[in-house]
Design an enzyme around this catalytic site. Structure first.
Site, PDB file in Angstrom:
ATOM      1  CG  ASP A  47      76.652  78.270  26.345  1.00 57.85           C
ATOM      2  OD1 ASP A  47      76.552  78.786  25.215  1.00 57.85           O
ATOM      3  OD2 ASP A  47      76.801  77.049  26.522  1.00 57.85           O
ATOM      4  CB  SER A  88      77.990  74.501  23.641  1.00 63.18           C
ATOM      5  OG  SER A  88      77.416  75.788  23.592  1.00 63.18           O
ATOM      6  CG  HIS A 139      73.048  71.495  27.528  1.00 64.33           C
ATOM      7  ND1 HIS A 139      73.589  72.579  26.890  1.00 64.33           N
ATOM      8  CD2 HIS A 139      71.948  71.152  26.814  1.00 64.33           C
ATOM      9  CE1 HIS A 139      72.837  72.892  25.851  1.00 64.33           C
ATOM     10  NE2 HIS A 139      71.835  72.027  25.785  1.00 64.33           N
ATOM     11  CB  THR A 141      79.044  74.075  28.846  1.00 64.19           C
ATOM     12  OG1 THR A 141      78.840  74.739  27.596  1.00 64.19           O
ATOM     13  CG2 THR A 141      80.187  74.752  29.583  1.00 64.19           C
ATOM     14  CG  ASP A 273      73.766  79.385  23.839  1.00 62.60           C
ATOM     15  OD1 ASP A 273      74.334  79.889  22.853  1.00 62.60           O
ATOM     16  OD2 ASP A 273      73.152  78.288  23.787  1.00 62.60           O
ATOM     17  CG  HIS A 277      70.580  79.950  20.343  1.00 60.83           C
ATOM     18  ND1 HIS A 277      71.115  79.752  19.092  1.00 60.83           N
ATOM     19  CD2 HIS A 277      71.415  79.334  21.209  1.00 60.83           C
ATOM     20  CE1 HIS A 277      72.229  79.036  19.185  1.00 60.83           C
ATOM     21  NE2 HIS A 277      72.437  78.772  20.470  1.00 60.83           N
ATOM     22  CG  ASP A 316      80.157  78.492  25.144  1.00 58.15           C
ATOM     23  OD1 ASP A 316      79.767  79.670  25.171  1.00 58.15           O
ATOM     24  OD2 ASP A 316      79.371  77.524  25.212  1.00 58.15           O
ATOM     25  CG  HIS A 317      79.563  79.970  21.545  1.00 55.41           C
ATOM     26  ND1 HIS A 317      78.314  80.542  21.711  1.00 55.41           N
ATOM     27  CD2 HIS A 317      79.443  78.683  21.948  1.00 55.41           C
ATOM     28  CE1 HIS A 317      77.483  79.634  22.180  1.00 55.41           C
ATOM     29  NE2 HIS A 317      78.130  78.492  22.351  1.00 55.41           N
ATOM     30  CG  HIS A 447      76.833  79.343  18.621  1.00 55.25           C
ATOM     31  ND1 HIS A 447      77.373  78.094  18.870  1.00 55.25           N
ATOM     32  CD2 HIS A 447      75.716  79.408  19.402  1.00 55.25           C
ATOM     33  CE1 HIS A 447      76.635  77.451  19.746  1.00 55.25           C
ATOM     34  NE2 HIS A 447      75.612  78.219  20.078  1.00 55.25           N
TER      35      HIS A 447
END
Length: 499
Positions: A47, A88, A139, A141, A273, A277, A316-317, A447
């Site tokens: 992630d 996500s 969560h 994902t 991820d 962030h 995912d990104h 993201h």
């Protein structure tokens, strides 16, 4: 004669409808070029992990990552149905179902039709299913592989659908709303954890119980003994021997799930991820390395079953707009300085900064030794020392310290948001400066829309070379597993559970 023809037509139509129903109920098989389908499938999702996160981890470690050694290498676009920069939930749905959806939606089309996930298809096909994550198990994902909800924040409904999935092995963090305190569900059926137990699952919460699990133990939910905020695993940099690593979760999952029909395992490195962030490079890198350690476990299995196994690694990104290169260091990089960091931004915020605030009457002079102790940044020393702070950086830290003491995180002030992104001001300023010394920079606290790498080895791996969309990854996986590489809709196509 005419009546007989009408009866024949009606009989033919009934047979045709029965055939169609069977096709919808069971995933049709498609022949592979080599005549083989993947019996064992490992689907790794980092992630927030794009090319830069991979390369940062590789340079920090000083050797090539396992995921970068896999022979098939491609890249994928990540946009959602209603926004260029995805989230996500939408990206997880694309990776699990092969269909674009809107931001925040899980397992449904934008107009609410229920999609079947690749994990659900595999379960119908007789495979055992494992879902592993470093975040909470409800969560976005992980939920994208077993749940179908209009909003990712419907954690109670997601937990209930986990119980009803009949999947075999869940492992990772805990549950965010087991009692529906957020009132997101209109169909409360009692405590979600008890509901899961009533559906035949064992809930494991100690490392000893986890280690004692053996082949034949079915329907297990393993929750790491220690959890950080968000009911997640501690960051790798903060873990102790009490914790269960992603690699350990996977190794145990293989032991429990291996059977003559094969298995499908999705493993998410979810807190790569979260660290991105927060613009915490060292923490993101260490979680990326822990994710790569799990890939090594899968690769060891592949070496024993090369003609039956497929490993796919993707994301995912991207998160944070991480750049390998910083204006202040020009062409220079020095990833070694990141090894001086001793804890994550989360732990420093929770255990150090919050304690200082409670204490009161704290000065910047009181904080300086702590910055050196936990992040290695020095206020005195030779200018050639890569960890010695420059005068303007000390000034930045002083401002951030005052903003921390005044709780000025920047959620309402646009300028301070650019500085801190809503995170604890002193902490995020420290990680920014340390990352700059390494030659790394950040452009966002959110993201980004850059394509992400996809790597593969094993049965059908060659399909993952090239450039494609994230929805194609799910379809390529379906094809490799012998299922029709199209979007599959559930029998109850309209979503009705808890709008």
């Amino acid at each position: 004669m005419k009546g007989l023809k009408d009866v024949s037509r009606r009989g033919f139509l009934r047979i045709l409808m029965a055939v169609v129903a069977c096709v919808l109920a069971f995933p049709p098989l498609v022949a592979q070029a080599a005549g083989k389908t993947a019996k064992y499938v490992f689907y790794f999702i980092g992630d927030g992990m794009a090319f830069t996160q991979r390369m940062a981890a590789e340079n920090y470690k000083g050797e090539k990552l396992m995921m970068n050694k896999l022979p098939a290498q491609g890249m994928a676009t990540t946009y959602a149905a209603n926004r260029f920069i995805t989230g996500s939930a939408a990206a997880g749905t694309a990776l699990a179902c092969g269909h674009k959806t809107n931001i925040g939606v899980i397992g449904l089309t934008p107009d609410g039709k229920r999609l079947e996930t690749i994990a659900e298809l595999a379960k119908k096909d007789g495979k055992k299913i494992g879902i592993i994550t470093s975040t909470s198990i409800d969560h976005a994902t992980p939920a994208a592989f077993y749940a179908h909800v209009p909003k990712r924040s419907h954690y109670y409904d997601i937990a209930i659908q986990l119980a009803e999935s009949n999947f075999d092995y869940f492992a990772g963090g805990g549950f965010k709303d087991p009692n529906n305190k957020k009132k997101n569900s209109k169909h409360y059926v009692g405590n979600a954890i008890e509901y899961i137990k009533n559906h035949g699952y064992r809930i494991i919460t100690s490392k000893e119980e986890f280690e004692n699990l053996r082949k034949g133990d079915e329907k297990v939910v393993v929750i790491n003994p220690r959890l950080q905020p968000g009911k997640s695993l501690p960051y790798t940099i903060d873990q102790t021997k009490q914790d269960i690593t992603l690699a350990e979760f996977l190794k145990k999952g293989i032991e429990l799930l291996d059977n003559p029909n094969g298995f499908f395992i999705m493993l998410e490195g979810g807190k790569i991820d979260w660290a991105c962030h927060a613009n915490d490079g060292t923490t993101a890198i260490q979680d990326t390395l822990a994710f790569d350690d799990a890939i090594k476990v899968a690769y060891d299995f592949y070496r024993r079953h090369p003609d039956e196994t497929l490993i796919v690694v993707t994301a995912d990104h991207e998160t944070g707009g991480l750049a390998l290169g910083f204006a202040g260091t020009k062409y220079s990089t020095n990833f070694a300085v990141l090894h001086a960091q001793d804890m994550s931004y989360q732990r420093f915020t929770d255990e150090i900064v919050k304690k200082l605030k409670r204490k009161g009457n704290v000065t910047f002079e009181d904080v300086k030794p702590l910055i050196t102790k936990y992040f290695g940044l020095k206020f005195e020393g030779l200018s050639t020392d890569p960890l010695v702070l420059k005068p303007y950086e000390v000034a930045q830290l002083k401002v951030a310290f005052m903003d921390s003491m005044n709780n000025a995180k920047g959620k309402k002030d646009p300028y301070k948001y650019l500085l801190y992104g809503g995170y604890e001001p002193l902490t995020v300023t420290i990680t920014h400066i340390l990352n700059h010394h390494a030659g790394m920079g950040w452009t966002s606290y959110k993201h980004t829309g850059v394509p992400v790498p996809t790597s593969a080895v094993g049965v059908g791996a060659e399909m993952f070379n090239g450039f494609y969309d994230n929805t194609d990854i799910a379809k390529k996986l379906m094809k490799a597993m012998g299922y029709a590489p199209v979007v599959h809709y559930a029998e109850n196509a309209a979503y009705t559970y808890a709008n």
